[in-house]
Design an enzyme around this catalytic site. Structure first.
Site, PDB file in Angstrom:
ATOM      1  N   SER A  39       8.813 -68.000 -49.840  1.00 21.40           N
ATOM      2  CA  SER A  39       9.060 -69.381 -49.416  1.00 21.40           C
ATOM      3  C   SER A  39      10.533 -69.744 -49.531  1.00 21.40           C
ATOM      4  O   SER A  39      11.145 -69.587 -50.590  1.00 21.40           O
ATOM      5  CB  SER A  39       8.238 -70.352 -50.272  1.00 21.40           C
ATOM      6  OG  SER A  39       6.866 -70.165 -50.054  1.00 21.40           O
ATOM      7  N   HIS A  70       7.541 -70.745 -43.789  1.00 19.32           N
ATOM      8  CA  HIS A  70       7.377 -69.357 -43.380  1.00 19.32           C
ATOM      9  C   HIS A  70       7.450 -69.304 -41.860  1.00 19.32           C
ATOM     10  O   HIS A  70       6.616 -69.899 -41.165  1.00 19.32           O
ATOM     11  CB  HIS A  70       6.028 -68.804 -43.866  1.00 19.32           C
ATOM     12  CG  HIS A  70       5.951 -68.589 -45.343  1.00 19.32           C
ATOM     13  ND1 HIS A  70       5.708 -67.357 -45.901  1.00 19.32           N
ATOM     14  CD2 HIS A  70       6.093 -69.452 -46.380  1.00 19.32           C
ATOM     15  CE1 HIS A  70       5.697 -67.475 -47.227  1.00 19.32           C
ATOM     16  NE2 HIS A  70       5.928 -68.737 -47.534  1.00 19.32           N
ATOM     17  N   TYR A  94      -5.141 -68.198 -50.378  1.00 24.93           N
ATOM     18  CA  TYR A  94      -5.553 -69.580 -50.156  1.00 24.93           C
ATOM     19  C   TYR A  94      -5.583 -69.968 -48.680  1.00 24.93           C
ATOM     20  O   TYR A  94      -6.080 -71.037 -48.322  1.00 24.93           O
ATOM     21  CB  TYR A  94      -4.668 -70.556 -50.940  1.00 24.93           C
ATOM     22  CG  TYR A  94      -3.197 -70.536 -50.607  1.00 24.93           C
ATOM     23  CD1 TYR A  94      -2.698 -71.080 -49.429  1.00 24.93           C
ATOM     24  CD2 TYR A  94      -2.286 -69.977 -51.498  1.00 24.93           C
ATOM     25  CE1 TYR A  94      -1.346 -71.071 -49.136  1.00 24.93           C
ATOM     26  CE2 TYR A  94      -0.926 -69.964 -51.218  1.00 24.93           C
ATOM     27  CZ  TYR A  94      -0.467 -70.506 -50.043  1.00 24.93           C
ATOM     28  OH  TYR A  94       0.871 -70.491 -49.748  1.00 24.93           O
ATOM     29  N   GLU A  95      -5.058 -69.094 -47.801  1.00 19.14           N
ATOM     30  CA  GLU A  95      -5.134 -69.383 -46.370  1.00 19.14           C
ATOM     31  C   GLU A  95      -6.499 -69.040 -45.785  1.00 19.14           C
ATOM     32  O   GLU A  95      -6.776 -69.362 -44.628  1.00 19.14           O
ATOM     33  CB  GLU A  95      -4.031 -68.630 -45.624  1.00 19.14           C
ATOM     34  CG  GLU A  95      -2.629 -69.115 -45.970  1.00 19.14           C
ATOM     35  CD  GLU A  95      -1.549 -68.304 -45.297  1.00 19.14           C
ATOM     36  OE1 GLU A  95      -1.275 -68.567 -44.112  1.00 19.14           O
ATOM     37  OE2 GLU A  95      -0.983 -67.406 -45.946  1.00 19.14           O
ATOM     38  N   SER A 226       1.454 -64.872 -54.765  1.00 23.80           N
ATOM     39  CA  SER A 226       1.660 -63.804 -53.782  1.00 23.80           C
ATOM     40  C   SER A 226       2.115 -62.519 -54.451  1.00 23.80           C
ATOM     41  O   SER A 226       2.023 -62.360 -55.664  1.00 23.80           O
ATOM     42  CB  SER A 226       2.707 -64.254 -52.752  1.00 23.80           C
ATOM     43  OG  SER A 226       3.994 -64.338 -53.360  1.00 23.80           O
ATOM     44  N   HIS A 263       5.933 -78.343 -53.396  1.00 28.12           N
ATOM     45  CA  HIS A 263       6.395 -77.297 -52.488  1.00 28.12           C
ATOM     46  C   HIS A 263       7.797 -77.580 -51.951  1.00 28.12           C
ATOM     47  O   HIS A 263       8.566 -76.662 -51.675  1.00 28.12           O
ATOM     48  CB  HIS A 263       5.403 -77.144 -51.326  1.00 28.12           C
ATOM     49  CG  HIS A 263       5.635 -75.925 -50.489  1.00 28.12           C
ATOM     50  ND1 HIS A 263       5.631 -74.643 -51.008  1.00 28.12           N
ATOM     51  CD2 HIS A 263       5.897 -75.782 -49.165  1.00 28.12           C
ATOM     52  CE1 HIS A 263       5.862 -73.773 -50.044  1.00 28.12           C
ATOM     53  NE2 HIS A 263       6.040 -74.430 -48.917  1.00 28.12           N
TER      54      HIS A 263
END
Length: 296
Positions: A39, A70, A94-95, A226, A263
């Site tokens: 990120s 992204h 989580y996607e 990640s 975020h």
């Protein structure tokens, strides 16, 4: 929202080979180094000379990145004279993708000839000595979803990729870690370069105070969503791995604190440190050996 086909496709050897063949037929670059941008760190791909970019949505069998910050494209080019492929944006549990699908690019890279993987991420600092903007070299990880059986190698093993029970005690290459420290010292970055243990969680919610306290006591210095799954698959396929965490926020450990993780802070910290990270990584790439067994 992901379609049923996007969620159920899991990345078999044949799928990965089809993807690798498609990429090979559309670019003359034969990468030996793969880079994954976390990120706010997509600028690493912009350092590639003579870049050739492919949107994830155009690549057969590839997932699509859904996270703000992204870019969602694969960029081929050369960095310091070395052929590279760079992911501007990665995929996360989580996607909604199966864990085998989010790690598919690692196997595609292997089939393309990649020998060394360099991965970056933004992470929350659990170690109280870490400051926002520090960069942590990963020396080890804690795969928290793996404790519940969520592992990218679960299911039938395909020996064409790697062995059934791969070793993970050497997940993060020692020589690459030492190279990072040597380069950081030369560039004057030693004051913000750390080395520690990264813990991966599923996300997308940030951690509670109790969870942060628990993870810190377990030995984690930073926490994120990640990298670990990609490293497991890359090591299964025999690639060397090196990973960096940009400490984008300090994990909240005090119930009286008014701080909150968000975020936007992650992206802003990435922008502030982006140039130095790019210089660190590019200098490392320039000193890589020509194969997995070479020293620097």
């Amino acid at each position: 929202m992901l379609s049923v086909s996007e969620v159920t496709s899991r990345g078999s050897y044949e799928e990965c080979q089809t993807t690798a063949d498609w990429l090979r037929s559309n670019t003359q670059i034969r990468p030996t180094v793969g880079i994954v941008c976390g990120s706010g760190m997509g600028g690493l791909a912009e350092m590639l000379k003579d870049p050739q970019a492919f949107k994830y949505s155009d690549i057969p069998n590839f997932p699509k990145s859904t996270v703000h910050g992204h870019a969602g494209q694969l960029v081929f080019g050369t960095l310091k004279g070395r052929p590279c492929v760079c992911m501007q944006g990665r995929f996360h549990l989580y996607e909604g993708y199966p864990i085998q699908k989010i790690t598919l690019p690692m196997r595609v890279f292997k089939l393309l000839g990649v020998e060394t993987m360099i991965l970056t991420n933004a992470a929350g600092g659990l170690n109280q000595d870490y400051k926002v903007g520090d960069v942590m070299v990963l020396k080890d990880h804690i795969n928290m979803p793996g404790f519940a059986g969520i592992n990218p190698l679960a299911g039938p093993n395909d020996d064409r990729f790697g062995v059934r029970f791969p070793c993970m005690s050497d997940a993060y290459d020692r020589k690459l870690r030492q190279l990072a420290h040597d380069v950081a010292e030369e560039l004057g970055y030693s004051d913000f370069l750390r080395e520690g243990v990264y813990c991966v969680l599923g996300g997308p919610s940030f951690e509670t105070i109790a969870e942060c306290r628990m993870l810190h006591r377990l030995g984690a210095d930073a926490v994120g969503m990640s990298t670990v799954h990609e490293v497991i698959v890359a090591r299964h396929a025999g690639m060397r791995c090196f990973a960096l965490s940009l400490i984008s926020n300090r994990a909240v450990m005090d119930y009286d604190s008014e701080e909150k993780a968000n975020h936007e802070e992650v992206l802003e910290t990435g922008r502030q440190r982006a140039d130095q990270l790019a210089r660190l990584v590019s200098t490392m790439v320039s000193r890589l050996g020509n194969d997995n067994n070479n020293s620097f």
